[in-house]
Design a protein around this motif. Structure first.
Motif, mmCIF file in Angstrom:
data_model
loop_
_atom_site.group_PDB
_atom_site.id
_atom_site.type_symbol
_atom_site.label_atom_id
_atom_site.label_comp_id
_atom_site.label_asym_id
_atom_site.label_seq_id
_atom_site.Cartn_x
_atom_site.Cartn_y
_atom_site.Cartn_z
ATOM 1 N N GLY B 81 0.843 -1.183 0.000
ATOM 2 C CA GLY B 81 0.000 0.000 0.000
ATOM 3 C C GLY B 81 0.873 1.224 0.000
ATOM 4 N N ALA B 82 0.349 2.312 0.532
ATOM 5 C CA ALA B 82 1.112 3.553 0.555
ATOM 6 C C ALA B 82 0.818 4.307 1.836
ATOM 7 C CB ALA B 82 0.746 4.419 -0.644
ATOM 8 N N ARG B 83 1.804 5.114 2.241
ATOM 9 C CA ARG B 83 1.596 5.997 3.376
ATOM 10 C C ARG B 83 1.239 7.368 2.821
ATOM 11 N NH1 ARG B 83 4.730 6.041 8.547
ATOM 12 N NH2 ARG B 83 4.034 7.869 9.680
ATOM 13 N N LEU B 84 -0.007 7.774 2.989
ATOM 14 C CA LEU B 84 -0.473 9.031 2.416
ATOM 15 C C LEU B 84 -0.066 10.183 3.329
ATOM 16 C CD1 LEU B 84 -4.000 7.689 1.528
ATOM 17 C CD2 LEU B 84 -2.082 7.988 -0.032
ATOM 18 N N VAL B 85 0.673 11.122 2.744
ATOM 19 C CA VAL B 85 1.116 12.299 3.494
ATOM 20 C C VAL B 85 0.386 13.491 2.912
ATOM 21 C CG1 VAL B 85 3.088 13.719 4.092
ATOM 22 C CG2 VAL B 85 3.357 11.260 3.880
ATOM 23 N N PHE B 86 -0.295 14.231 3.742
ATOM 24 C CA PHE B 86 -1.218 15.253 3.253
ATOM 25 C C PHE B 86 -0.631 16.648 3.309
ATOM 26 C CE2 PHE B 86 -4.854 12.561 2.769
ATOM 27 C CZ PHE B 86 -4.623 11.516 3.645
ATOM 28 N N ALA B 87 -1.168 17.493 2.460
ATOM 29 C CA ALA B 87 -0.719 18.880 2.428
ATOM 30 C C ALA B 87 -1.479 19.739 3.420
ATOM 31 C CB ALA B 87 -0.904 19.456 1.026
ATOM 32 N N ASP B 88 -2.602 19.253 3.944
ATOM 33 C CA ASP B 88 -3.284 19.993 5.008
ATOM 34 C C ASP B 88 -2.850 19.373 6.337
ATOM 35 O OD1 ASP B 88 -4.671 17.565 5.021
ATOM 36 O OD2 ASP B 88 -6.435 18.401 4.032
ATOM 37 N N ASP B 89 -3.590 19.691 7.403
ATOM 38 C CA ASP B 89 -3.096 19.245 8.708
ATOM 39 C C ASP B 89 -3.403 17.798 9.039
ATOM 40 O OD1 ASP B 89 -3.824 22.453 10.112
ATOM 41 O OD2 ASP B 89 -1.898 21.549 9.548
ATOM 42 N N THR B 90 -3.957 17.072 8.105
ATOM 43 C CA THR B 90 -4.330 15.689 8.383
ATOM 44 C C THR B 90 -3.080 14.870 8.712
ATOM 45 O OG1 THR B 90 -5.896 16.026 6.603
ATOM 46 C CG2 THR B 90 -5.722 13.798 7.476
ATOM 47 N N PRO B 91 -3.148 14.042 9.755
ATOM 48 C CA PRO B 91 -2.011 13.161 10.014
ATOM 49 C C PRO B 91 -1.882 12.121 8.907
ATOM 50 C CG PRO B 91 -3.836 12.648 11.494
ATOM 51 C CD PRO B 91 -4.216 13.883 10.761
ATOM 52 N N ASP B 92 -0.709 11.485 8.848
ATOM 53 C CA ASP B 92 -0.470 10.477 7.806
ATOM 54 C C ASP B 92 -1.475 9.330 7.942
ATOM 55 O OD1 ASP B 92 3.190 10.644 7.905
ATOM 56 O OD2 ASP B 92 1.647 12.094 7.309
ATOM 57 N N VAL B 93 -1.880 8.778 6.817
ATOM 58 C CA VAL B 93 -2.794 7.637 6.829
ATOM 59 C C VAL B 93 -2.194 6.553 5.936
ATOM 60 C CG1 VAL B 93 -5.076 6.769 6.191
ATOM 61 C CG2 VAL B 93 -4.842 9.053 7.155
#
Lengths: 523, 533
Positions: B81-93
């Protein structure tokens, strides 16, 4: 003496290629050899944009290929036994100034060429010393006695003399030829211009002089042309000779020797007021004040104070001097009385009127600064320190204790998370104290510990906080098992409610029988 | 003195590490994907999930390593899968596709983030994830109530909250907080170690990577480095011990795994249909075209020798199902030659051994007359698709590429990636800088040694360059550089290797913006593609 209308000009330039090293050796001979062989090469490091670079070296280092500009890590990689000192430009400048003062023996017109040169205007004085060559010899001998290695040269302009001293190796037969043979670096231009000159194929001054001035000015700027003309002797600019800056010096002489404490105090207060006015006129505040009392029998009493922030408040300075006098081992004995009292302000810094205005915050800071001043004066600058944070995980290296009087500005500490107990104790033991601990393997907290012969039962704990060693500080630290021991810290509270900071030095995987230590106490 | 009592584990623990980064998390992960898989197997983990930052570039290599260990038989399950890193303040998912459909959603999500940003970057927002969340199993890596609630609403029963034991002195406190949040939101906890490397010995290399990333030296990095070496793969027993106050978090890892039925083997490559006209089967169309081509060359009929060879070739192509390859290439060549002026192109290499290629006009050489063997080009044993290399007139290659994009659409055509690895010179410079050395020294080392001798540096060479291998700084530099040389540095487009698909390409693999305008490329390189399809 020099005839201002004389057409003949003669300058002698002195260059100290190893100024920092010579100074250090002259001023601090033991430091140089302590713990390292006397032939070990010496270099001075300064921080440039986050990297430690060499700013100066000594002759031995230069011979080994260690030159200024290298990073410290580089230099160490080439020369593991390099001895390194911190670059101290102020000390170097002071030493250069004092050496320049010595030169006044030979001529009244002496100029300092920072960072490492001195130029003497010797037109008309050589004959007093037996000629130019004899004078040069005397100068070299004198400097060598003072511990400074110099190279020198004479020429018709100060710029040419300095350039010859730095760039040509043998005394020139023909001065003009020698100047033409100088490399373009002698123009003293910045790096981009120098590079451009070399790229254009111009390697010596002669090359540049052969080109039309207009072309040079167009391509490299007017300063290149000016520098060239000065080197060639086509333009003359006199040197700016040393003048002793008029110090802030205030004096009172008495017709009759004065011995009464109150009279002396009143006189001193007057001096302070005079100083305050003089400082105010120049928008300065004093950071150092020296009071000297001259006894009629010739003895002198000298009292000196320093402050953290510049000031010209007479009352404040008076209070500090009171502290100083109170801290003297023996009381001041006027003997038959003082003939004169002088006040000197050797160190002053800009202090404008608006800096003096208080708002609520400003007042608290000033009060703190004043307290720091008084305590430092009473006990000595090194005795009063404040903690400044450092970016480091190792607890005992995460702060530095610096003399408070030299760091008056308020300090920002990383804030602990809200609502949680502090992660670090207020008090650290140096060194950490051994304790005997009962704890579960491999990473259980202490259940019970014996410290200073008393047994403590642990009721509450938090941890471990695992702090690994800085592997890069150890030789071979990048290999497994050689990076140093990891510490596991525990915050524990005993049944009496006191909180301790205890760590195990080494994981069970790293060391068969790791020891435990008490590193600090929470409030 | 310490009196100690060992902690006994009575049962065989089952645990899967579902947050493992590889060195395809550029400058953050310090182990190859294969190393992570091998170490997981060696530790007896029940499973491992490879999830890199906004990319799946490394998962094929993990998959190959897993296959080599025995795949299903190895006892280790691999989740990709992948570790999604967001440009807003959302923590990694961390997102694991449960099905083939989920995989398509993930790759489209990553493509969306890639296309929105400049080359090398990926810009994602929580709303994007919510839009693409079907069939994805999600692990939220931060204790953020808002994110947990939004994702729970979008994917009920498929969201977990990560619980980690960082050894930062407040582990129990964090766990209590996580439990509270879990109860409030109904999101179960899952035990995670958030591994950045396979073994703790990788810590020095990882620190150097951090220095390179942040542009600082190791002496000046301070607290930019990690405080300890805990981010390695830990055994099930160790993880069970760490989470003994929360065994449900451990069990959650083995609850999540069986819900993933997707493996990369499910990615089946489908040929685009364009080169085959309506109503025809690819094989039949190929034979038709070849016969027509042959008819032009031999207007009086094919000599029997040629007919024999042709039959053999046709048979083999039919068995191996390779008709589409030839048709696709023929289509492009035909287009190139149809222009005015025509683009010069010619097949080369082993394709010249094929009569089919000759008759299709792809290659200019008559293999029968030249007595070239078809089996050099294609054989049943080889089990590899044919490699038909065609050279196009260099100045006009762009026209060909644009034709491909136009014909198949950007969604179905992409250039294969090339993984650019660390080269000796640049690695020396970067590691040297991180260790505090100057360009001067490292360039000298680079130009005389590593530049010419690849990976291993004979010590005599180091001495020749004027450096002492016994000097600890030099020895350290060598150790770290040797390790880093094999690492991927970034992705770039492969010169001329196109991938064409029937379905949406971005449902198979994420697409990236290339540095050149109007160019896009996919995340996998030629080796990856060969391994899968």
């Amino acid at each position: 003496m020099t005839n201002a209308n004389s057409m003949r000009r003669r300058y002698l330039a002195i260059w100290l290629p190893f100024l920092s090293a010579d100074r250090l050796r002259a001023q601090d001979p033991e430091r140089r050899t302590a713990g390292s062989p006397p032939e070990a090469p010496l270099a001075f490091a300064v921080r440039v944009k986050g990297a430690l670079r060499l700013a100066a070296v000594d002759a031995q280092a230069r011979r080994l290929g260690i030159v200024p500009g290298l990073t410290l890590a580089d230099a160490r990689a080439r020369q593991p036994d390099l001895v390194v000192a911190d670059m101290d430009e102020d000390a170097d400048r002071h030493w250069l100034d004092s050496l320049a003062q010595h030169c006044l023996v030979w001529t009244p017109l002496v100029a300092v060429v920072p960072p490492d040169g001195i130029t003497l205007d010797i037109a008309g004085v050589e004959h007093l010393f037996g000629g130019e060559a004899a004078l040069a010899e005397q100068i070299e001998e004198c400097f060598s006695k003072m511990g400074a290695m110099i190279r020198f040269a004479t020429a018709a302009t100060p710029e040419a003399a300095q350039a010859l001293a730095r760039h040509s190796f043998f005394p020139p037969e023909d001065e003009r030829q020698a100047i033409h043979a100088l490399p373009v670096a002698a123009l003293g231009l910045d790096d981009t211009a120098a590079l451009a000159l070399r790229r254009a194929g111009l390697k010596t001054i002669g090359d540049v002089a052969a080109r039309p001035a207009a072309a040079i000015a167009a391509r490299f700027g007017a300063q290149a042309v000016t520098a060239l003309r000065r080197l060639m002797g086509e333009e003359r600019a006199p040197i700016e000779p040393l003048t002793n800056p008029v110090p802030l010096h205030f004096e009172r002489r008495f017709a009759e020797p004065v011995g009464h404490k109150e009279s002396i105090a009143a006189c001193f207060a007057e001096l302070l007021r005079e100083a305050a006015i003089a400082l105010a006129e120049r928008d300065l505040g004093g950071r150092g004040f020296v009071l000297t009392l001259f006894r009629s029998d010739g003895e002198r009493h000298r009292l000196e104070i320093e402050t953290g922030l510049p000031t010209r408040d007479p009352a404040l300075v008076l209070r500090l001097f009171d502290e100083r006098i109170a801290a003297l081992a023996d009381p001041l004995d006027p003997g038959f009385g003082y003939d004169s009292i002088t006040l000197l302000v050797p160190l002053a810094e800009p202090l404008t009127a608006n800096q003096l205005g208080f708002d609520g915050e400003g007042k608290a800071e000033t009060e703190l600064a004043e307290l720091v001043n008084r305590l430092s004066v009473r006990m000595g600058a090194d005795s009063l320190r404040r903690l400044v944070p450092r970016d480091n995980y190792i607890p005992e290296q995460a702060q530095l204790a610096l003399p408070a009087i030299h760091h008056p500005a308020p300090v920002r500490w990383p804030a602990p998370p809200e609502g949680e107990p502090p992660l670090r104790p207020l008090f650290l033991f140096d060194p950490p104290q051994p304790v005997e601990v009962i704890a579960e393997v491999p990473d259980g907290p202490p259940h019970r510990f014996r410290w200073r012969r008393k047994l403590h039962e642990v009721r509450l704990y938090e941890g471990p906080e695992r702090i690994a060693a800085e592997w890069w500080r150890r030789k071979g630290g990048e290999h497994p098992g050689q990076g140093g021991l990891t510490r596991d810290y525990y915050r524990v509270e005993d049944v009496r409610g006191r909180r301790y900071w205890i760590f195990r030095h080494g994981l069970y995987g790293e060391k068969p029988d790791p020891r435990w230590y008490m590193h600090g106490l929470f409030a | 003195m310490v009196y100690a009592r060992a902690f006994r584990v009575s049962t065989v623990q089952r645990f899967a590490e579902l947050a493992a980064a590889s060195n395809y998390s550029f400058l953050r992960g310090a182990s190859h994907p294969a190393e992570m898989v091998w170490q997981a197997h060696a530790l007896g983990l029940t499973g491992i999930g490879i999830a890199d930052r906004n990319t799946v570039a490394g998962v094929v290599k993990a998959h190959i390593a897993w296959r080599d260990l025995g795949g299903e038989q190895s006892g280790l399950r691999l989740a990709v899968g992948a570790r999604l890193v967001f440009a807003d303040d959302t923590p990694d998912v961390i997102a694991y596709p449960a099905t083939r459909h989920g995989w398509g959603r993930l790759t489209r999500l990553l493509t969306l983030g890639n296309r929105r940003a400049a080359k090398g970057n990926c810009t994602l927002f929580l709303t994007d994830l919510i839009d693409h969340a079907e069939d994805l199993l999600l692990i939220v890596m931060g204790r953020d109530k808002g994110t947990l609630e939004s994702l729970s609403a979008a994917r009920p029963g498929a969201v977990w909250l990560a619980a980690t034991m960082q050894r930062d002195g407040a582990d129990e406190r964090h766990l209590i907080e996580a439990k509270r949040l879990s109860e409030e939101t109904g999101v179960p906890l899952i035990a995670i170690n958030d591994a950045l490397y396979a073994r703790p010995e990788a810590r020095p290399l990882h620190d150097v990577l951090t220095c390179i990333r942040e542009g600082v030296t190791i002496q000046g990095a301070g607290r930019r480095l990690l405080v300890n070496a805990e981010r390695h793969l830990k055994s099930p027993a160790e993880m069970a011990r760490l989470f003994r106050n929360c065994p449900q978090a451990i069990a959650a890892t083995t609850d999540l795994l069986p819900r993933i039925t997707f493996t990369l083997d499910d990615l089946r490559y489908e040929y685009p249909h364009e080169p085959v006209p309506e109503g025809w089967e690819p094989q039949a169309w190929l034979e038709q075209l070849v016969r027509e081509g042959g008819g032009v060359l031999f207007p009086d009929g094919l000599p029997s020798a040629y007919q024999r060879v042709l039959d053999e070739e046709f048979a083999l192509i039919r068995t191996c199902n390779y008709a589409c390859y030839f048709l696709t290439v023929h289509d492009i060549v035909r287009y190139a030659r149809s222009l005015n002026p025509p683009i010069l192109c010619q097949g080369r290499g082993s394709a010249a051994n094929s009569l089919v290629c000759y008759f299709l006009g792809i290659t200019p050489i008559d293999p029968v007359r030249e007595k070239l063997l078809f089996s050099r080009f294609l054989s049943e044993e080889r089990n590899e698709p044919p490699d038909i290399d065609v050279d196009f007139e260099h100045e006009r290659r762009e026209e060909v590429m644009q034709y491909i994009y136009r014909r198949y659409g950007r969604e179905r055509a992409g250039i294969a990636a090339t993984v650019i690895h660390y080269r000796p010179r640049s690695t020396l410079r970067e590691v040297g800088k991180a260790l505090g050395l100057t360009e001067d020294v490292t360039s000298r080392l680079a130009s005389t040694i590593w530049g010419n001798w690849g990976d291993d540096v004979p010590e005599s060479r180091v001495a020749e360059a004027g450096f002492d291998i016994a000097n600890p700084t030099i020895a350290r530099l060598k150790t770290l550089v040797d390790r880093l040389l094999a690492f991927p540095r970034h992705l770039s487009q492969h010169v001329g290797g196109f991938v064409l698909t029937q379905g949406r390409l971005d449902e198979m693999v994420p697409i990236h913006n290339a540095a050149m305008p109007d160019r896009t490329f996919i995340e996998w390189d030629k080796d990856d593609i060969d391994a899968l399809a």
